[in-house]
Structures are given as structure tokens and as C-alpha cells.
Design a protein around this motif. Structure first.
Motif, PDB file in Angstrom:
ATOM      1  N   ALA A  61      38.960  52.431  46.284  1.00 39.00           N
ATOM      2  CA  ALA A  61      40.401  52.171  46.264  1.00 39.00           C
ATOM      3  C   ALA A  61      41.193  53.287  45.598  1.00 39.00           C
ATOM      4  CB  ALA A  61      40.680  50.851  45.542  1.00 39.00           C
ATOM      5  N   SER A  62      40.532  54.242  44.987  1.00 40.53           N
ATOM      6  CA  SER A  62      41.252  55.303  44.285  1.00 40.53           C
ATOM      7  C   SER A  62      41.799  56.326  45.274  1.00 40.53           C
ATOM      8  CB  SER A  62      40.321  56.014  43.291  1.00 40.53           C
ATOM      9  OG  SER A  62      39.879  55.135  42.293  1.00 40.53           O
TER      10      SER A  62
ATOM     11  N   ALA B  27      45.014  48.596  48.862  1.00 37.84           N
ATOM     12  CA  ALA B  27      43.991  48.824  47.839  1.00 37.84           C
ATOM     13  C   ALA B  27      44.577  49.333  46.526  1.00 37.84           C
ATOM     14  CB  ALA B  27      42.942  49.822  48.353  1.00 37.84           C
ATOM     15  N   GLN B  28      45.836  49.779  46.554  1.00 35.41           N
ATOM     16  CA  GLN B  28      46.491  50.286  45.349  1.00 35.41           C
ATOM     17  C   GLN B  28      47.876  49.663  45.217  1.00 35.41           C
ATOM     18  OE1 GLN B  28      45.879  52.253  42.751  1.00 35.41           O
ATOM     19  NE2 GLN B  28      43.733  52.632  43.216  1.00 35.41           N
ATOM     20  N   PRO B  29      47.949  48.361  44.899  1.00 36.79           N
ATOM     21  CA  PRO B  29      49.268  47.725  44.766  1.00 36.79           C
ATOM     22  C   PRO B  29      50.136  48.369  43.703  1.00 36.79           C
ATOM     23  CG  PRO B  29      47.521  46.307  43.883  1.00 36.79           C
ATOM     24  CD  PRO B  29      46.841  47.427  44.615  1.00 36.79           C
TER      25      PRO B  29
ATOM     26  N   ASP C 185      38.422  47.325  48.432  1.00 40.91           N
ATOM     27  CA  ASP C 185      38.624  46.396  47.317  1.00 40.91           C
ATOM     28  C   ASP C 185      39.445  47.109  46.241  1.00 40.91           C
ATOM     29  OD1 ASP C 185      38.498  44.719  45.154  1.00 40.91           O
ATOM     30  OD2 ASP C 185      36.363  44.272  45.353  1.00 40.91           O
ATOM     31  N   PRO C 186      40.558  46.497  45.784  1.00 40.05           N
ATOM     32  CA  PRO C 186      41.397  47.179  44.781  1.00 40.05           C
ATOM     33  C   PRO C 186      40.661  47.589  43.522  1.00 40.05           C
ATOM     34  CG  PRO C 186      42.570  45.312  45.715  1.00 40.05           C
ATOM     35  CD  PRO C 186      41.159  45.234  46.249  1.00 40.05           C
ATOM     36  N   ASP C 187      39.582  46.916  43.183  1.00 39.50           N
ATOM     37  CA  ASP C 187      38.855  47.240  41.952  1.00 39.50           C
ATOM     38  C   ASP C 187      37.659  48.147  42.200  1.00 39.50           C
ATOM     39  OD1 ASP C 187      40.569  45.651  40.432  1.00 39.50           O
ATOM     40  OD2 ASP C 187      39.409  43.843  40.886  1.00 39.50           O
TER      41      ASP C 187
ATOM     42  N   ASN D 299      54.386  46.030  47.035  1.00 36.02           N
ATOM     43  CA  ASN D 299      53.036  45.912  46.499  1.00 36.02           C
ATOM     44  C   ASN D 299      51.964  46.032  47.564  1.00 36.02           C
ATOM     45  OD1 ASN D 299      54.223  45.590  44.071  1.00 36.02           O
ATOM     46  ND2 ASN D 299      53.622  43.460  43.737  1.00 36.02           N
TER      47      ASN D 299
END
Length: 890
Positions: A459-460, A725-727, A453-455, A720
Motif C-alpha cells: 500500500a505504500s 490503499a492510502q486513505p 491492503d492499507p496496512d 478518502n
């Protein structure tokens, strides 16, 4: 006696005090009950110059003499700006001096306490002490020696009638002498508790105007209620003492010459307010040394040299004193935590002479309450204390007084000073550039999984590395120190702009090595920590883009500033404990990826794409549709950086002439510095889906040029969705497309079947030295057929040629033409086509050249339109081959 307003009273009394009155002092000394204390809003008395008071205070309400103000100022000390300097906090001497001052004032007023000259005496009397010394401590109090100058100054009296009457009266009296007197001092606002008693011997002074009498006498001072003194001391220490009002009372026997004037009962109220209330003395810690405890003691010791300002005419000897050193707990209401002890030697105080004090301290071990995490916090009390100190802010320690190693110290002094706690501001020290060097080795980056999940924290991007930190050690630290654990919360800056955070929330194993001082270099501590999968949060992608551009296009290291709150687990002579959120700053140089020939200014050096040395091989068809073909391949490349990376998923657009024609997809890729081989990638070639008819045309043109051996190039550009996970990272990288020559396809050679004519190794090389789709040909003149050797780029997939319209040339002259509409297969590697019919160009120069080459070889070129099919995918391309080695047979 006291007037109704409670400010001043003076009355004549019989020569002998009633027995009940004499016994009242002892009864009063035992009473101490709460009363209404004066606050900062209560109107206060002025200090000295009554003429400067405004309408808020009347002279009749404030019967204070210039002698009073002069004496107090001399005892307390005044700066040029009118602010009182600090008071050395030794309660025996303070009590003694206060009692003595009040006693002297009362006696001087008693000399002149007749109704006719009383007002004159109040304004004209002036006493300036020149020396106050503490002779010795007794079992009941202290012996004080006083020297000073008494003088009557009629010019200070405002009313001329009072001034003239006073001068006449004192001229007649000439001298006045008092007998031995006991002066009691009370605190009206602390339940009228007895502060102490001063026993003053007889004193004779000249009371004529302008005459100065030098006074020298010894007095005994006894403290009153020790509990009352401690109460006022605690209020003063806690900052609740806006003002203090004291009352002095004495019966003074007087005579002038042979005339006895009887006993005068005198009461005097004095108010100390504002700067009149002394504060802690000004001090400076000139030197401190922290070391292992000596003489077999446990823990650590500290030696400090402190300079204390003394602007007072005091002479006394202070006995050795030991105190407990405490710090704040988690909450202000919590009990203070004891951390160690400190001692001072015997001190000889001289008038107006600053003190140089040597203090020794010892800390055996740190209590658990000092190092334990506070509720609802991430810090311990020790963390807060060290954090304030290292930020340069004033920390606060507490001195719990007092213990007296000297057994001859009177018990009353021990009782008076016990359990008095004084807060002492401890000036912080901005550690400046605490980190001498900060570097990363064996750096490994991990990108997030495509399903993260990008948030979410998953995702880091993550970093694994060996952190090497060279920490400057303050010269005051002279004890062994070992670090075995590190964690940090670091902000990362580029050109003073914050772009990311490095979160090391979990303890990372570490080790440390002491590096001794060398010349001008101070001692340091080299800490190495292995961090594993520490998340990096990118906060500003614009700044991140600047960094990437500098890394790709520069030749100088990119300097990243680190501002961190570092927590360390340390092992010291006091034991093992954690110190959290120590402020630290450093600069991390990141080596550039660029390898161009720039001039070193960090901007003009370009990224050498050829350094990637990208090669593709082992192509196989994974899937096809009517518009797309999915190709599996193995890639070899060179990583020119010192960093390694793990990429769970990456998706990059493939462009030809700024038109998207496909995508390259990689999963679970690991890249290390240097050569990387057999990296599995997937290429989806679908120009029509991505770019419509224009894309289809550009794709066909590219394939035609590529199979013909032309110099072509591809562009890889992030987007993007490059890292789902990191657009933001994909967006930043999209501004940095990489264009490189299309890698040549390596294909296996046809196995040698023993026929030299069919052995590719015997084929003459192409004139341009490049690998072509058509590797060779055999011409059969009689049957008018030709067999071509083809080089398929695929390792396990068979492609089909669905149509062929080709013309061969010799030296630019046509020699024959092939029209063939039947599909035939091109298996992996090298293979021969079926016999293809040739329509010879009889009579042409090309055909004549073929006949002449019968039994040998001939260099021919070819131009063809070729239909290709792989699975469901079809494409029509053109082919132009140069200098194909053709064998000529009958």
C-alpha cells in the motif's frame, strides 16, 4: 615482621640471613596462586597527610611516612586538582621504578629503625626523587639511575615527645650509611608472588633535622614472576584493580660513623588505591593520513602523529615496538578480531617533556569475521566500529603487545609483554555535513493498486529515481574508493518534523566518481544510484499536507531534510566489502509545482491551473442507469512538473458549486513531464445519488449552461477513497481542490457530401467564436419547416432528443417557434435533425427579416427546453444559443 593486621612489621634480625631464608626468594618467585583480592569496598590507606584522616582509619593501622607519599607522588605525578596523571605503559620501567621506590623507603627506614626513634623516622623522613632514568636493558633486568633529595623534617611529627626524642637521637647519629642491599617486592593478594628484586648500593645520608642530602646511585632491577606481573597488568587493564597492596622486604646493613649497627630486617606494606593506580597516558592524535600501502605492500597504510603527555621525572629510551591492532567481535565474549599492525620507532623520553610519536600502520585485508553480519543483527563488527566513530562517539580498539623488531631487546622483556592486550579509546569524529549535495533526477512515483491492503507494504507509494549524492571526503582519506551498491533507511523531515520514511532495503546498483579538491573545496565522491520502486511511508499526514500546499502554492523549492543510515558496497585496496548503516544527513530541494506570479516568498505564488491545459475528447457512453451516465473519454493534459507518475487507480470527486455531481476514475495511468495525450478516463455523472434533489437540479443547470456555451467550471477534489490503499493521502489532497474551466468538447465535422450548403466549413462562425450544440440551421419558408445541424459530443454513442420547445429570435424579436414531441436521434459528430415544423411569427420583425434573407443567411438566436435520453438516463435541460448561422430557402 608483619603484624597481625597484615599492614606493617619491622624487626631487628641477626647480621646474617639463614641459608633457608636466602633461598626462599627463588622459591617464592615461582609460586603464584589465587588469593582473596581487595575490592573497592575494602578500607584503604590514606596517601600523605595523616592528620586529615577521620575515624575510619587509625594511625597505628597505617604506618605510612610522608617520605612514602612524597616519593610516590613524584614518581606518578599529581595535577593541581589532586588527580594523578597518566602512566606511560612500559612494563620494564614500571617494574623497575616500583621496586626502586620501595627499596629507597626501606633503606631510609632502616637508618632509623631503633625502637626509640622509629616512630619519629616514620613521620619525619622525606625523600623526593629529582631524576629517574633507565640506563639500559640487560639480559636479566634493567639498570636504573636515581637522583633525589633526602631530608628529615621534625615538624611533621605530631607527638612532641617523639619529636624531641627523634631530634636528639638523629643529632647524635649525624649520618647513617647502608651497605649493599637486595630488596624483594611481593604481591600478597596475588599469592605472595615475587614482583621483582632491586639491588641497591651503599648510601650515606645526613639524618639531622632540616639537613638535605642529595642522593645519586645506580641500581640493578630484575623482574620476578612474569606470569604474576601479567596477571596484575590484565586486572588493571580490565578495570578490576580497585587497589593493589605490595610488600617490600630487605636486610639492610647499617653503620653510623665507625659504629656498625648490624643488619636490620625490614618489611614494609604499601597500598595503592583510587587515583594512586595509574591509568593510560593522556594522548591526542594530532594528524592522521590513510593511503595505499607503500613499498609494494598490499592493502592500505596509515600514518599518525600522536602527542603524549609526560609529567614524570623519567628519562629512558624505548626500543622500536610493533603491536597488533584488534577490534571487538559480535559479542563481548567473542575473540577480538585482528585488523592490522602498527609500529613506533625508537623513543627517547626526557623528564617532564611531552612525547611526539610517529606511528605507522598497515592493513593488508579485512578478515571475513570483521565484515560478516552478526547473528540476530543487521550489522557487522566493522559497521558498529565505524558507526560509533562517525557519530562522534568514542570507539575502542585493542593493542596486543608486543613485538620488538630490535634483536638486542632482552628475552625477558619479550616474555613479559607478550599477549598483553590494552583497550584504547579512539575518539570519534562527528562527520558533520558529510553530504555536500543530495538530489533526485528522473523521479517517478507509483501509487498503490486499489486492491492493496492499507496496512500492507504493497500500500505504500513508491519512488523510482536516480539519486545523486556528492559526499565530502575527509582530508585524512587519500586512497581510491569505489562504490558499486547502495541501500538506505532514511527518515524525511520538513521543518524539523518527521513525516515519512524511505526504505531502500534492497541493494541498488550504484557507481561513483572521485572529484579532486579544488581551492577551498575538499575532495568528494559523487555517487549515483538507480533506485526502483522504493517504498515511501507517510507517517504524519498533517506535515505531508503542509508540503503539498507549499509545492502547489509556492515558488521556492521545498527543502526536505534527510537523516539516513546508509549502507554501501565499496571496493578499496583492502578488498570489497559492505559498510552498513553509516549515518548521513542531507537536504533535498523539491521543486514547486506552482507557476504563479508570486513574489518568491514561497507562500503567495499560486498554482496555475491553466498550465494543465486539460482537454477532453472521444466521449462514449459506457453505461447508464435512471440517474447516472458513465462516460468514457480520452484526456490530454500538460504535466508542468519534472516528475512522472504511475497511477494504478484513482477516484476523484467532481463538484459544481461545492456540490458533488459525479466522479472521475482513472486506471493504469502513466503521466510524464510535459504533454500527455490519450489518457483514458471514466466519468460517472450521477448528481442525484451523490447529492439528492439538490444535486440533480445543479447538474441539470450545469449541463444547460455547458451545452449553451456558457463559461462553466468544474472542481476536482480528492477524498478518502481517492487512493483506496492510502486513505491518508486522499484526505490530505482533499484540502487542495483544483477548480478549472470546463474543457471544451472536440467533435468531428460532418463529412463533405459535395453540397456546399451542407458543408459546415461554409457555415458562418458564431459571433462569440465558441462551439455550440446547434451548429447551424436551414429555414424552409413555404413548408414552414427547419432543419438544424447538431454537434454531438460523443464519438460512438447516439443520444435522443425526446422533446423540443424552441423559439428563434432575430435581434431579440421572435421569428418562429418549434414544438416537437417525437424523439429523434442525434448520432455521433455532426448531424441534421428531421424537418421540424415551424410556427412562423407572421407580421413580426423577425419573420420579415427571414423573408428578406431568402436565398441567403441570417444570424438567429434560439432558446429551447430540450428533453434528452441516453440509454436509461433522461434529463431535461434548457438551451440558449446565440448567433446561429441560418440558411433561408423557399
Amino acid at each position: 615482621m608483619a603484624t597481625p593486621d597484615g599492614q606493617f612489621a619491622s624487626s631487628n634480625a641477626p647480621s646474617s640471613r639463614p641459608a633457608s631464608q636466602k633461598s626462599g626468594r627463588s622459591s617464592r618467585s615461582s609460586r603464584s596462586h589465587p588469593s582473596s583480592r581487595t575490592t573497592e569496598q575494602t578500607p584503604l590507606l590514606a596517601n600523605e597527610d595523616r592528620s586529615h584522616e577521620d575515624e575510619h582509619i587509625d594511625e597505628e593501622e597505617i604506618p605510612e611516612t610522608p617520605a612514602t607519599a612524597s616519593l610516590l607522588q613524584s614518581l606518578i605525578g599529581t595535577t593541581k586538582e589532586g588527580k594523578f596523571s597518566s602512566w606511560k605503559k612500559r612494563w620494564p620501567s614500571i617494574v623497575a621504578l616500583v621496586l626502586l621506590c620501595i627499596a629507597v623507603i626501606l633503606i631510609m627506614l632502616g637508618f632509623l629503625a631503633t625502637e626509640g626513634v622509629e616512630e619519629y623516622a616514620m613521620q619525619a623522613a622525606d625523600f623526593k626523587p629529582t631524576k629517574l632514568s633507565l640506563g639500559s636493558l640487560t639480559h636479566t633486568g634493567a639498570k636504573i639511575h636515581v637522583e633525589g633529595d633526602f631530608r628529615m623534617d621534625a615538624s611533621k611529627v605530631e607527638k612532641s615527645s617523639v619529636r624531641n626524642l627523634g631530634r636528639f637521637g638523629t643529632w647524635i647519629a649525624h649520618e647513617v650509611e647502608s651497605g649493599p642491599t637486595d630488596v624483594d617486592v611481593y604481591l600478597p593478594e596475588y599469592g605472595n608472588v615475587l614482583l621483582g628484586t632491586a639491588r641497591i648500593p651503599g648510601i650515606k645520608v645526613n639524618v639531622r633535622n632540616g639537613k638535605t642530602t642529595h642522593v645519586s646511585f645506580d641500581a640493578d632491577v630484575e623482574p620476578g614472576s612474569l606470569e604474576g606481573i601479567r596477571n596484575i597488568a590484565n586486572d588493571w587493564i580490565d578495570g578490576r584493580l580497585g587497589q593493589i597492596r605490595v610488600k617490600g622486604k630487605a636486610e639492610v646493613p647499617l653503620k653510623s660513623g665507625l659504629i656498625r649497627l648490624g643488619k636490620q630486617t625490614i618489611e614494609k606494606f604499601m597500598i595503592f588505591q583510587g587515583n594512586d593506580v595509574p591509568s593510560l597516558p593522556a594522548y591526542n592524535i594530532s594528524k592522521i593520513n590513510i593511503h595505499e600501502a607503500k613499498d609494494g605492500n598490499k592493502g592500505m597504510g596509515a600514518d599518525a602523529e600522536i602527542d603524549i603527555t609526560n609529567q614524570f621525572p623519567l628519562q629512558l629510551t624505548l626500543p622500536p615496538v610493533a603491536v597488533d591492532v584488534l577490534v571487538d567481535g559480535c559479542q563481548p565474549s567473542d575473540k577480538h578480531i585482528m585488523v592490522g599492525t602498527a609500529e613506533t620507532p625508537r623513543l627517547d623520553v626526557e623528564p617532564h617533556t611531552d612525547l611526539h610519536v610517529n606511528v605507522t600502520g598497515n592493513v593488508e585485508e579485512l578478515p571475513d569475521s570483521l565484515t560478516a553480519i552478526c547473528p540476530d543483527s543487521a550489522k557487522s563488527p566493522l559497521d558498529s566500529l565505524l558507526g560509533d566513530y562517525m557519530h562522534g562517539d568514542a570507539a575502542t580498539v585493542y593493542i596486543n603487545c608486543c613485538k620488538f623488531p630490535d634483536p638486542d631487546t632482552p628475552s625477558w622483556a619479550r616474555d613479559l609483554l607478550k599477549d598483553i592486550t590494552v583497550p584504547v579509546p579512539f575518539a570519534g569524529k562527528d562527520m558533520g555535513n558529510l553530504i555536500k549535495n543530495f538530489s533526485l533526477a528522473d523521479v517517478h512515483f507509483s501509487l498503490p493498486d486499489m486492491f492493496a491492503d492499507p496496512d500492507s507494504p504493497e500500500a505504500s507509494p513508491k519512488i523510482s529515481a536516480i539519486i545523486k549524492v556528492d559526499i565530502n571526503l575527509p582530508k585524512e582519506m587519500n586512497f581510491p574508493l569505489d562504490v558499486d551498491g547502495v541501500k538506505a533507511d532514511a527518515d524525511i523531515y520538513y521543518h524539523n518534523k518527521k513525516f515519512g520514511k524511505l526504505n531502500l532495503k534492497k541493494w541498488q546498483k550504484a557507481n561513483s566518481t572521485m572529484i579532486d579538491a579544488n581551492g577551498d573545496e575538499s575532495a568528494s565522491l559523487l555517487v549515483e544510484a538507480q533506485i526502483k520502486d522504493a517504498p515511501i511511508d507517510v507517517l504524519d499526514y498533517d506535515v505531508f499536507s503542509e508540503i503539498i500546499q507549499s509545492l502547489l502554492g509556492g515558488s521556492k523549492p521545498v527543502m526536505l531534510d534527510i537523516k539516513a543510515a546508509v549502507s554501501v558496497k565499496v571496493d578499496t585496496p583492502m578488498g570489497s566489502f559492505a559498510v552498513r548503516e553509516i549515518p548521513a544527513e542531507g537536504v533535498v530541494p523539491v521543486k514547486p509545482i506552482g507557476h504563479g506570479n508570486g513574489d518568491g516568498d514561497g507562500d503567495k505564488a499560486g498554482f496555475n491551473k491553466s498550465a494543465l491545459n486539460l482537454q477532453m475528447g472521444n466521449l462514449s457512453i459506457i453505461d447508464t442507469t435512471r440517474t447516472s451516465i458513465t462516460i468514457g473519454a480520452m484526456a490530454n493534459l500538460t504535466n508542468p512538473t519534472n516528475y512522472s507518475a504511475t497511477v494504478p487507480y484513482v477516484n476523484i470527486n467532481i463538484l459544481v458549486n461545492d456540490t458533488i455531481v459525479g466522479q472521475a476514475v482513472g486506471e493504469n495511468i502513466s503521466v510524464h513531464p510535459g504533454n500527455n495525450t490519450n489518457i483514458a478516463v471514466k466519468i460517472v455523472w450521477d448528481p442525484f445519488t451523490h447529492s439528492g434533489d439538490k444535486g440533480k437540479a445543479i447538474g441539470a443547470e450545469f449541463l444547460s449552461q455547458y451545452v449553451s456555451g456558457f463559461n462553466t467550471s468544474l472542481t476536482l477534489q480528492a477524498h478518502n477513497g481517492t487512493i483506496p490503499a492510502q486513505p491518508g493521502i486522499g484526505f490530505v489532497l482533499s484540502s487542495l481542490p483544483i477548480t478549472f474551466p470546463t474543457p471544451r468538447l472536440n467533435t468531428p465535422k460532418k463529412p463533405n457530401d459535395g453540397d456546399g450548403d451542407n458543408d459546415p466549413d461554409n457555415d458562418p462562425p458564431s459571433e462569440d467564436g465558441k462551439t455550440h450544440f446547434i451548429r447551424g440551421a436551414t429555414m424552409h419558408i413555404i413548408s414552414s419547416t427547419a432543419i438544424f445541424t447538431l454537434s454531438s459530443p460523443f464519438s460512438s454513442t447516439t443520444l435522443f432528443i425526446t422533446s423540443l420547445n424552441a423559439t428563434s429570435y432575430y435581434d431579440g424579436h421572435p421569428s418562429g417557434k418549434i414544438l416537437y414531441d417525437l424523439p429523434f436521434a442525434v448520432p455521433p459528430g455532426l448531424s441534421d435533425t428531421p424537418r421540424l415544423p415551424v410556427d412562423w411569427s407572421i407580421g413580426s420583425i423577425g419573420y420579415e427579416a427571414i423573408k428578406k434573407a431568402l436565398g441567403g443567411t441570417l444570424q438567429l438566436s434560439a432558446i429551447a427546453d430540450v428533453g434528452i435520453r441516453i440509454g436509461q438516463w433522461r434529463e431535461q435541460i434548457w438551451y440558449k444559443g446565440g448567433k446561429i448561422g441560418a440558411h433561408v430557402r423557399l
